[in-house]
Design a protein around this motif. Structure first.
Motif, PDB file in Angstrom:
ATOM      1  N   LEU A 119     -13.557  39.299 -57.604  1.00  0.00           N
ATOM      2  CA  LEU A 119     -13.108  40.395 -56.827  1.00  0.00           C
ATOM      3  C   LEU A 119     -13.770  41.743 -56.770  1.00  0.00           C
ATOM      4  O   LEU A 119     -13.759  42.277 -55.731  1.00  0.00           O
ATOM      5  N   ALA A 120     -14.112  41.787 -57.859  1.00  0.00           N
ATOM      6  CA  ALA A 120     -15.024  43.054 -58.053  1.00  0.00           C
ATOM      7  C   ALA A 120     -16.210  43.148 -57.160  1.00  0.00           C
ATOM      8  O   ALA A 120     -16.521  44.108 -56.569  1.00  0.00           O
ATOM      9  N   ALA A 121     -16.582  41.743 -57.098  1.00  0.00           N
ATOM     10  CA  ALA A 121     -18.088  41.776 -56.277  1.00  0.00           C
ATOM     11  C   ALA A 121     -17.737  41.985 -54.667  1.00  0.00           C
ATOM     12  O   ALA A 121     -18.281  42.428 -53.877  1.00  0.00           O
ATOM     13  N   LEU A 122     -16.277  41.200 -54.414  1.00  0.00           N
ATOM     14  CA  LEU A 122     -15.936  41.402 -53.094  1.00  0.00           C
ATOM     15  C   LEU A 122     -15.681  42.814 -52.843  1.00  0.00           C
ATOM     16  O   LEU A 122     -15.848  43.343 -51.515  1.00  0.00           O
ATOM     17  N   ASN A 123     -14.925  43.483 -53.701  1.00  0.00           N
ATOM     18  CA  ASN A 123     -14.626  44.937 -53.384  1.00  0.00           C
ATOM     19  C   ASN A 123     -15.888  45.732 -53.329  1.00  0.00           C
ATOM     20  O   ASN A 123     -15.626  46.751 -52.329  1.00  0.00           O
ATOM     21  N   LEU A 124     -16.713  45.436 -54.029  1.00  0.00           N
ATOM     22  CA  LEU A 124     -18.057  46.010 -53.845  1.00  0.00           C
ATOM     23  C   LEU A 124     -18.669  46.159 -52.621  1.00  0.00           C
ATOM     24  O   LEU A 124     -18.987  47.016 -51.688  1.00  0.00           O
ATOM     25  N   ILE A 125     -18.568  44.923 -52.065  1.00  0.00           N
ATOM     26  CA  ILE A 125     -19.373  44.513 -50.558  1.00  0.00           C
ATOM     27  C   ILE A 125     -18.285  45.267 -49.493  1.00  0.00           C
ATOM     28  O   ILE A 125     -18.910  45.989 -48.566  1.00  0.00           O
ATOM     29  N   ALA A 126     -17.044  45.229 -49.725  1.00  0.00           N
ATOM     30  CA  ALA A 126     -16.196  45.895 -48.753  1.00  0.00           C
ATOM     31  C   ALA A 126     -16.403  47.256 -48.680  1.00  0.00           C
ATOM     32  O   ALA A 126     -16.170  47.964 -47.687  1.00  0.00           O
ATOM     33  N   ASN A 127     -16.647  47.889 -49.985  1.00  0.00           N
ATOM     34  CA  ASN A 127     -16.580  49.454 -49.986  1.00  0.00           C
ATOM     35  C   ASN A 127     -17.847  49.809 -49.697  1.00  0.00           C
ATOM     36  O   ASN A 127     -18.134  51.083 -49.069  1.00  0.00           O
TER      37      ASN A 127
END
Length: 154
Positions: A107-115
Protein backbone atom coordinates in the motif's frame (compact mmCIF):
# COMPACT_ATOMS: atom_id res chain seq x y z
CA UNK A 1 50.48 -20.56 5.02
CA UNK A 2 48.36 -21.57 7.91
CA UNK A 3 44.92 -23.07 7.57
CA UNK A 4 42.08 -21.68 9.66
CA UNK A 5 41.82 -23.87 12.70
CA UNK A 6 38.64 -25.58 13.79
CA UNK A 7 37.44 -24.79 17.28
CA UNK A 8 38.70 -27.34 19.74
CA UNK A 9 36.19 -29.28 21.79
CA UNK A 10 35.12 -27.38 24.87
CA UNK A 11 35.52 -23.92 23.30
CA UNK A 12 32.63 -21.82 22.12
CA UNK A 13 32.02 -19.51 19.21
CA UNK A 14 31.68 -15.77 19.78
CA UNK A 15 28.22 -14.62 20.76
CA UNK A 16 25.86 -13.28 18.09
CA UNK A 17 26.04 -9.45 18.37
CA UNK A 18 22.42 -9.04 17.21
CA UNK A 19 19.76 -8.31 19.84
CA UNK A 20 17.86 -11.29 21.23
CA UNK A 21 14.64 -10.25 19.46
CA UNK A 22 16.20 -11.13 16.11
CA UNK A 23 16.19 -7.60 14.74
CA UNK A 24 19.16 -6.78 12.55
CA UNK A 25 19.00 -3.13 13.57
CA UNK A 26 17.47 -1.16 16.40
CA UNK A 27 16.76 1.58 13.85
CA UNK A 28 14.71 -0.84 11.78
CA UNK A 29 12.76 -2.14 14.78
CA UNK A 30 11.95 1.38 15.97
CA UNK A 31 11.32 2.38 12.40
CA UNK A 32 8.58 -0.22 12.10
CA UNK A 33 6.58 1.38 14.89
CA UNK A 34 7.20 4.78 13.35
CA UNK A 35 6.14 3.39 9.94
CA UNK A 36 2.87 2.22 11.49
CA UNK A 37 2.27 5.67 12.93
CA UNK A 38 3.16 7.32 9.62
CA UNK A 39 0.81 5.04 7.68
CA UNK A 40 -1.97 5.78 10.17
CA UNK A 41 -1.42 9.56 9.98
CA UNK A 42 -0.93 9.47 6.20
CA UNK A 43 -4.24 7.62 5.96
CA UNK A 44 -6.02 10.29 8.00
CA UNK A 45 -4.50 13.02 5.84
CA UNK A 46 -5.46 11.05 2.71
CA UNK A 47 -9.07 10.91 3.93
CA UNK A 48 -9.03 14.68 4.48
CA UNK A 49 -7.41 15.21 1.06
CA UNK A 50 -10.08 12.99 -0.48
CA UNK A 51 -12.96 14.77 1.25
CA UNK A 52 -11.59 18.13 0.06
CA UNK A 53 -11.39 16.84 -3.51
CA UNK A 54 -14.89 15.36 -3.44
CA UNK A 55 -16.55 18.34 -1.74
CA UNK A 56 -15.23 21.06 -4.01
CA UNK A 57 -13.43 21.16 -7.34
CA UNK A 58 -11.97 24.56 -6.45
CA UNK A 59 -9.68 23.34 -3.65
CA UNK A 60 -6.93 22.01 -5.91
CA UNK A 61 -5.21 23.53 -8.92
CA UNK A 62 -6.80 22.80 -12.27
CA UNK A 63 -4.45 21.16 -14.73
CA UNK A 64 -5.10 21.59 -18.45
CA UNK A 65 -2.69 19.22 -20.21
CA UNK A 66 -1.45 16.36 -18.07
CA UNK A 67 -1.00 12.71 -18.97
CA UNK A 68 -2.65 11.37 -15.79
CA UNK A 69 -5.55 13.82 -15.86
CA UNK A 70 -8.57 12.78 -13.81
CA UNK A 71 -11.43 14.84 -12.53
CA UNK A 72 -10.54 16.27 -9.09
CA UNK A 73 -13.57 14.43 -7.68
CA UNK A 74 -12.12 11.16 -9.00
CA UNK A 75 -8.81 11.94 -7.32
CA UNK A 76 -10.75 12.70 -4.16
CA UNK A 77 -12.32 9.25 -4.18
CA UNK A 78 -8.94 7.62 -4.89
CA UNK A 79 -7.33 9.40 -1.93
CA UNK A 80 -10.32 8.74 0.32
CA UNK A 81 -10.30 4.98 -0.34
CA UNK A 82 -6.50 4.75 -0.06
CA UNK A 83 -6.63 6.78 3.16
CA UNK A 84 -9.16 4.49 4.81
CA UNK A 85 -7.13 1.40 3.87
CA UNK A 86 -3.89 3.04 5.08
CA UNK A 87 -5.51 3.79 8.44
CA UNK A 88 -6.54 0.15 8.77
CA UNK A 89 -3.08 -1.18 7.82
CA UNK A 90 -1.28 1.38 10.03
CA UNK A 91 -3.38 0.19 12.96
CA UNK A 92 -2.52 -3.40 12.03
CA UNK A 93 1.20 -2.63 12.09
CA UNK A 94 0.89 -0.93 15.47
CA UNK A 95 -1.08 -3.92 16.76
CA UNK A 96 1.65 -6.31 15.60
CA UNK A 97 -0.47 -8.14 13.01
CA UNK A 98 1.71 -10.39 10.84
CA UNK A 99 -0.24 -9.63 7.65
CA UNK A 100 0.18 -5.86 8.07
CA UNK A 101 3.87 -5.63 7.11
CA UNK A 102 3.46 -7.07 3.62
CA UNK A 103 0.22 -5.21 3.00
CA UNK A 104 1.83 -2.02 4.35
CA UNK A 105 4.71 -2.31 1.87
CA UNK A 106 2.30 -2.85 -1.03
CA UNK A 107 0.00 0.00 0.00
CA UNK A 108 2.88 2.41 0.63
CA UNK A 109 4.12 1.63 -2.90
CA UNK A 110 0.62 2.16 -4.31
CA UNK A 111 0.27 5.42 -2.37
CA UNK A 112 3.69 6.51 -3.64
CA UNK A 113 2.57 5.94 -7.25
CA UNK A 114 -0.76 7.71 -6.68
CA UNK A 115 0.99 10.73 -5.17
CA UNK A 116 3.48 10.79 -8.03
CA UNK A 117 0.54 11.05 -10.41
CA UNK A 118 -1.04 13.66 -8.09
CA UNK A 119 2.18 15.75 -8.17
CA UNK A 120 0.96 18.63 -10.42
CA UNK A 121 -2.06 19.29 -8.19
CA UNK A 122 -0.17 19.74 -4.90
CA UNK A 123 3.57 19.44 -5.59
CA UNK A 124 4.99 20.06 -2.11
CA UNK A 125 2.54 17.84 -0.24
CA UNK A 126 2.89 15.09 -2.86
CA UNK A 127 6.69 15.13 -2.47
CA UNK A 128 6.38 14.99 1.33
CA UNK A 129 4.02 12.01 1.03
CA UNK A 130 6.37 10.28 -1.43
CA UNK A 131 9.26 10.70 1.03
CA UNK A 132 7.12 9.29 3.85
CA UNK A 133 6.16 6.30 1.70
CA UNK A 134 9.80 5.60 0.83
CA UNK A 135 10.68 5.59 4.55
CA UNK A 136 7.72 3.32 5.35
CA UNK A 137 8.78 0.85 2.65
CA UNK A 138 12.37 0.86 3.94
CA UNK A 139 11.35 0.42 7.58
CA UNK A 140 8.95 -2.42 6.88
CA UNK A 141 11.43 -4.21 4.60
CA UNK A 142 14.42 -4.00 6.94
CA UNK A 143 12.83 -5.02 10.24
CA UNK A 144 13.45 -8.70 10.87
CA UNK A 145 11.80 -8.95 14.26
CA UNK A 146 9.26 -11.45 12.90
CA UNK A 147 10.90 -14.87 13.50
CA UNK A 148 9.32 -16.42 10.40
CA UNK A 149 10.70 -13.63 8.21
CA UNK A 150 14.32 -13.86 9.31
CA UNK A 151 16.78 -16.53 8.39
CA UNK A 152 19.25 -17.27 11.15
CA UNK A 153 22.42 -19.20 10.61
CA UNK A 154 23.16 -21.48 13.48
Amino acid sequence: MSQPSEPTPGTSRPADPRPAGGSGSAWAAGGTVFAGVLLFVDGILGVLKGIAGIASNDVYTRINDYVFKFNVTSWGWIHLVLGVILIFVGWGILSGATWARGVGIALAALNLIANFMWLPYTPVWALVTIAIDVFVIWALCTDRSNPSASVRNG
